[in-house]
Enzyme design. Structure first.
Site, PDB file in Angstrom:
ATOM      1  CG  ASP A  40     -46.023  -5.900  10.726  1.00 13.37           C
ATOM      2  OD1 ASP A  40     -45.443  -5.069  10.010  1.00 13.37           O
ATOM      3  OD2 ASP A  40     -47.131  -5.700  11.234  1.00 13.37           O
ATOM      4  CD  GLU A 217     -43.535   1.189  12.335  1.00 16.31           C
ATOM      5  OE1 GLU A 217     -44.309   1.660  13.196  1.00 16.31           O
ATOM      6  OE2 GLU A 217     -43.927   0.828  11.201  1.00 16.31           O
TER       7      GLU A 217
END
Length: 474
Positions: A40, A217
């Site tokens: 991420d 997401e």
């Protein structure tokens, strides 16, 4: 928010005399991986000349930060833990997806966290730092971002369009169904929203629900030429993980779901050819000279995972250049192989055409699709130091080589003849020293040039020949 770089300009009035100016976005090369076991990822280029890098650590227990004056420098930069999870209560587990932003003179980190006694009670939170250097400065907890729906929510990101600041995030709405959707709202301040959020995307297609997960997401935004592109990640966090994209006009009402159009399929996905699996949870930054837009993302170097993907620590941070299509939309290509990132080579006298392979024959062509057919890694020449070889991005182990004076893309067979045929001396461009010309290693005085759009290795002596043998890296 990243503003896309400008396209190359064209001078000249005819096909014979036209040529490109030095590209406004010249080639850039990095060596992947940037950071092992960092998922991420978020890389932010600040006005102080530093890149700031944060990412999820596999222990899910802290927020780390690095800085360097170059993207490559982040690989070896010292890493500082600027915040650690709480021992009890909120922000006590699953510290995920931190992002660093600079807003109104202060630093902010947006991240998701669960509770120590309920690790799946995941919500978005914010930290603030007023110091010039956020790596050494003190961070203050500003608390949770209050959302109208108090459910599983994560991956908050912020951006501005026409002076208005927005928050985008992923959240579950039990009334809609399982999994997470992408939402957008206006912001009232760095840690609060105002008004009613709008759901922009719900995972319904097969490519958004692969691996048994219903997932949208990791939203991220890049802007160019009056368009807003919001990428997101979909499907299970294994090799099925991929990126989709929403597109809206910057002048539209962004809080109307009808203003956004979703890509028909993934815009970035696993590539068995380059051994890159599950690319996603991306963000955007720019090159050191500010002219190239860069994709920042994580993936794994293998497909098969033992156990839950969340327990596999080997997602790693990577970067590669984004190219822009003629219609103004981004082309992310494929996740490139480990090692040096590739470049493209545009023709000096046909500036919209790039060297590409087509059925293994090398040629120049406009609007190349897939774009990876026109991407090559410039590596140390197979014939040895002082030479270079051009390795295909989507066929690793295949190189541009000449045979019978024609240029092909072929697999290295390990012979000395192939090594010689696939090696070149990179010279200053014969028609423009800012470009590059490739002189054959074993046919001295002969250069890679195009003729009737096909590539050959030939001696060049005329103005046209020198133009045909000159290329720009992009």
């Amino acid at each position: 928010m990243i503003a896309g770089s400008a396209a190359a300009t064209v001078t000249g009035v005819s096909a014979g005399s036209a040529h490109a100016a030095v590209p406004a976005s010249p080639g850039v090369t990095y060596r992947n991986t940037i950071a092992e076991q960092r998922a991420d990822p978020h890389i932010f280029k600040h006005t102080d000349g530093f890149y700031y890098f944060t990412a999820t650590v596999p222990e899910y227990d802290r927020i780390v930060l690095r800085r360097a004056t170059t993207i490559q420098g982040l690989s070896s930069a010292a890493e500082t833990t600027i915040w650690t999870k709480h021992a009890a209560g909120a922000m006590g587990a699953h510290i995920w997806a931190p992002e660093i932003h600079f807003i109104d003179g202060k630093w902010y980190i947006y991240f998701a966290a669960g509770d120590a006694n309920d690790i799946w009670h995941i919500r978005p939170y914010v930290l603030e730092c007023a110091a010039a250097n956020p790596v050494t400065g003190s961070w203050t907890e500003k608390g949770r971002i209050a959302l109208p729906l108090d459910t599983f929510s994560l991956d908050a990101t912020t951006f501005t369009v026409n002076g208005a600041r927005y928050l985008a995030w992923a959240q579950n709405d039990p009334a809609v169904g399982p999994g997470t959707n992408i939402y957008l709202a206006r912001m009232a301040g760095p840690w609060s929203i105002t008004g009613t959020p709008v759901m922009l995307s719900r995972p319904t297609a097969a490519w958004e629900t692969a691996g048994g997960e219903t997932v949208n997401e990791g939203p991220a935004v890049i802007q160019r030429n009056g368009k807003v592109f919001l990428t997101f990640s979909a499907s299970a966090t294994d090799a099925n993980y991929c990126m989709g994209m929403l597109t809206a006009s910057a002048s539209a009402d962004l809080l109307s779901a009808s203003s956004w159009a979703k890509s028909a399929g993934p815009v970035f996905a696993s590539s068995a050819a380059t051994s890159q699996y599950g690319p996603g949870h991306n963000q955007f930054t720019v090159s050191e000279d500010g002219t190239s837009d860069l994709l920042v993302y994580h993936d794994r170097s293998y497909k098969d995972i033992s156990g839950s993907p969340l327990n596999d620590p080997n997602r790693r941070t990577r970067v590669q250049k984004i190219y822009w299509k003629a219609d103004g939309t981004p082309d992310f290509g494929i996740p490139v192989a480990d090692g040096l990132t590739p470049i493209r080579l545009s023709s000096y006298n046909f500036p919209d055409r790039f060297i590409r392979h087509w059925e293994y024959r090398a040629r120049i062509e406009a609007n190349v699709a897939p774009i990876a057919d026109s991407q090559f890694r410039v590596v140390t020449g197979l014939a040895g130091t002082g030479t270079v070889s051009l390795e295909s991005a989507n066929f690793p182990g295949y190189y541009l080589r000449h045979k019978n004076n024609e240029v092909w893309v072929e697999k290295n067979d390990g012979t000395s003849l192939f090594a010689s045929d696939a090696s070149f001396f990179a010279r200053a461009g014969l028609a423009d020293s800012a470009g590059v010309s490739y002189e054959s290693y074993n046919l001295p005085g002969c250069y890679v040039r195009h003729y009737d759009y096909l590539l050959y290795v030939q001696a060049v002596s005329t103005t046209t020949g020198r133009a045909d043998a000159t290329f720009y890296t992009q």
